[in-house]
Scaffold this active site. Structure first.
Site, short mmCIF file in Angstrom:
data_model
loop_
_atom_site.label_atom_id
_atom_site.label_comp_id
_atom_site.label_asym_id
_atom_site.label_seq_id
_atom_site.Cartn_x
_atom_site.Cartn_y
_atom_site.Cartn_z
NE ARG A 61 9.93 6.12 8.34
CZ ARG A 61 9.05 5.91 7.53
NH1 ARG A 61 9.19 4.84 6.59
NH2 ARG A 61 7.99 6.64 7.56
CG ASP A 103 0.29 -17.62 7.91
OD1 ASP A 103 1.33 -17.58 8.69
OD2 ASP A 103 -0.97 -17.56 8.38
CG ASN A 148 8.41 -2.13 0.46
OD1 ASN A 148 7.75 -2.30 1.40
ND2 ASN A 148 9.17 -1.03 0.16
N PRO A 175 0.67 -1.22 -0.07
CG PRO A 175 -0.36 -1.00 2.02
CD PRO A 175 0.59 -2.06 1.18
CG ASN A 176 -0.22 4.05 1.18
OD1 ASN A 176 -1.22 4.87 0.82
ND2 ASN A 176 -0.26 3.65 2.51
CB SER A 194 12.45 4.25 4.94
OG SER A 194 11.41 3.51 5.39
CD GLU A 205 10.70 -7.79 5.49
OE1 GLU A 205 11.29 -8.74 5.95
OE2 GLU A 205 10.37 -6.62 6.07
CE1 TYR A 251 9.02 4.69 2.56
CE2 TYR A 251 7.48 6.64 2.97
CZ TYR A 251 7.90 5.68 3.08
OH TYR A 251 7.23 5.18 4.63
NE ARG A 311 4.13 6.85 1.69
CZ ARG A 311 4.22 5.32 2.00
NH1 ARG A 311 4.61 4.23 1.16
NH2 ARG A 311 4.16 5.00 3.21
CB ALA A 325 1.58 0.07 6.22
CG HIS A 357 5.41 -2.27 10.13
ND1 HIS A 357 6.59 -2.74 10.01
CD2 HIS A 357 5.21 -1.36 9.23
CE1 HIS A 357 7.32 -2.00 9.15
NE2 HIS A 357 6.50 -1.19 8.67
NE ARG A 378 7.08 4.19 9.86
CZ ARG A 378 5.86 4.13 9.21
NH1 ARG A 378 5.58 3.42 8.11
NH2 ARG A 378 5.03 5.52 9.20
CG HIS A 391 11.17 -2.41 4.57
ND1 HIS A 391 9.93 -2.44 4.36
CD2 HIS A 391 11.28 -3.67 5.16
CE1 HIS A 391 8.99 -3.60 4.79
NE2 HIS A 391 10.02 -4.21 5.42
C1 DQA Z 1 8.22 0.86 3.67
C2 DQA Z 1 8.48 0.98 5.20
C3 DQA Z 1 6.93 0.88 6.00
O1 DQA Z 1 7.18 1.17 7.23
C4 DQA Z 1 5.91 1.91 5.36
O2 DQA Z 1 4.70 1.85 5.86
C5 DQA Z 1 5.80 1.66 3.87
C6 DQA Z 1 7.11 1.81 3.16
C7 DQA Z 1 9.53 1.37 2.94
O3 DQA Z 1 9.80 1.08 1.87
O4 DQA Z 1 10.53 1.98 3.55
O5 DQA Z 1 4.83 2.28 3.28
O6 DQA Z 1 8.13 -0.33 3.53
#
Ligand code: DQA
Length: 142
Positions: free
Chosen positions: A104, A84, A71, A9-10, A99, A95, A22, A17, A74, A77, A108, A97
C-alpha cells in the site's frame, strides 16, 4: 492462557470500512469465532481510537497476560508511545495487520511497533489474529 487482543483506530468499523481492503466481517463476529475455537483460553478484547488509551491498556495487561495481539492500525506508523509501551511490558506482543501494508502507500511501510514486537503478521486478513494466537499458545512457557 490469557491473551488480550488490542485493536487501534477505525478497526471498530471493520465490515463497514473499505470492505475491499479490510473484508466484510466485523471484529466482534470474528472474535466470537475465535472464542469458539479456543474455549480453554481467555481472549479479552479492547478497541480504542485513542493513542493514550492503547498505551494504558498495554501497561495494564502487559505484566500479567500471556500474550498480546496488537493491531495499532494507523498508530503503527506514527506512535513512539505505543512502541515504548510494547517494549516496556513482559508479555510477548504479536503485531498484526489485516492488509498487506507493504503493498500500500509508502507511509504504511514503516512500523514503530515491529522492532519491539515478538513477531509480525501482515496481509493475511483476519486470519492473522488466529495465527498470532496459535503462536502464543504453542510458544507459551506454561
Ligand atoms: C491496518 C493497516 C494500517 O495502515 C491502517 O491504518 C489500519 C489498518 C491493517 O490492519 O491492515 O487502520 O493496521
Amino acid at each position: 492462557m490469557n491473551i488480550t487482543i488490542i485493536n487501534g483506530p477505525n478497526l471498530n468499523l471493520l465490515g463497514k470500512r473499505e470492505p475491499e481492503i479490510y473484508g466484510k466481517f466485523s471484529f466482534e463476529d470474528y472474535l466470537e469465532k475465535l472464542r469458539q475455537i479456543y474455549p480453554e483460553h481467555t481472549l479479552d478484547y479492547f478497541q480504542s481510537n485513542s493513542e493514550g488509551e492503547i498505551v494504558s491498556k498495554i501497561q495494564e495487561v502487559g505484566f500479567s497476560v500471556d500474550g498480546i495481539v496488537l493491531n495499532a492500525a494507523a498508530y503503527t506508523h506514527t506512535s513512539v508511545a505505543i512502541a515504548d509501551a510494547v517494549a516496556a511490558v513482559n508479555a510477548p506482543v504479536i503485531e498484526v495487520h489485516i492488509s498487506n501494508v507493504h503493498a500500500r502507500e509508502a507511509f504504511r511501510h514503516h512500523s514503530f511497533v515491529s522492532a519491539v514486537a515478538r513477531g509480525v503478521i501482515v496481509g493475511l486478513g483476519l486470519a492473522g489474529y488466529k495465527l498470532a494466537i496459535d503462536f502464543l499458545i504453542e510458544n507459551s512457557q506454561a
